[in-house]
Scaffold this motif. Structure first.
Motif: not given
Length: 171
Positions: A83, A150, A163-165
């Motif tokens: 994030h 997300p 983002s990590r997503a």
């Protein structure tokens, strides 16, 4: 002449993640969260034991919880959920989840003291760490679903933050 969007990030932002990939993504985030949470908790348990020799255990738990929450929030926001920096709002929301955690861990150790006066350090730490694990599961759910959910892709932001997503979807 129209140009096509690049096959990279823009293409991934507009796709829906299938069931197995979604499960994998959440499982991976939970494992990162659990690993970091365990590491921070174990690192904090030693200072908690030392500090509780000089001040009452609930007060020591408050101090250690505040410090470990700041550290864990930074790690979870950046590593577990991709994030970026959580900022003050993220820290405050995360702190609210830890207030519940402090109440649970303090109640668990207090109950142990009432039920088994003079319980040894190993039993006390076992109860504390077990309560912390339960709190961690609830904390993961709150952080994942609301605090560091997300982000929806925004076109034209140009901030360069992924983002990590997005990273997980590329895997």
């Amino acid at each position: 002449m129209k140009t096509k969007a690049p096959q990279g990030t823009a293409a991934r932002e507009n796709t829906t993640i299938s069931g197995p990939r979604l499960i994998h993504r959440h499982a991976a985030a939970f494992l990162r969260f659990a690993g970091l949470g365990c590491g921070v908790t174990l690192a904090a348990s030693a200072p908690l034991v030392l500090l509780s020799r000089w001040i009452p255990w609930p007060a020591a738990n408050v101090l250690i919880t505040v410090v470990s929450t700041v550290v864990a929030t930074e790690l979870h926001a950046r590593v577990s959920f991709g994030h970026g920096r959580p900022g003050l709002p993220g820290h405050l929301k995360s702190a609210a989840t830890m207030l519940a955690g402090w109440l649970v861990t303090t109640a668990a150790v207090g109950a142990l003291a009432a039920l088994r006066p003079g319980a040894g350090l190993v039993l006390q730490q076992t109860v504390y760490l077990s309560a912390t694990a339960l709190v961690g599961i609830g904390r993961y759910l709150v952080l994942r679903l609301s605090v560091f959910a997300p982000r929806a892709p925004q076109s034209g932001t140009g901030d360069g933050v992924r983002s990590r997503a997005m990273y997980d979807a590329a895997a």
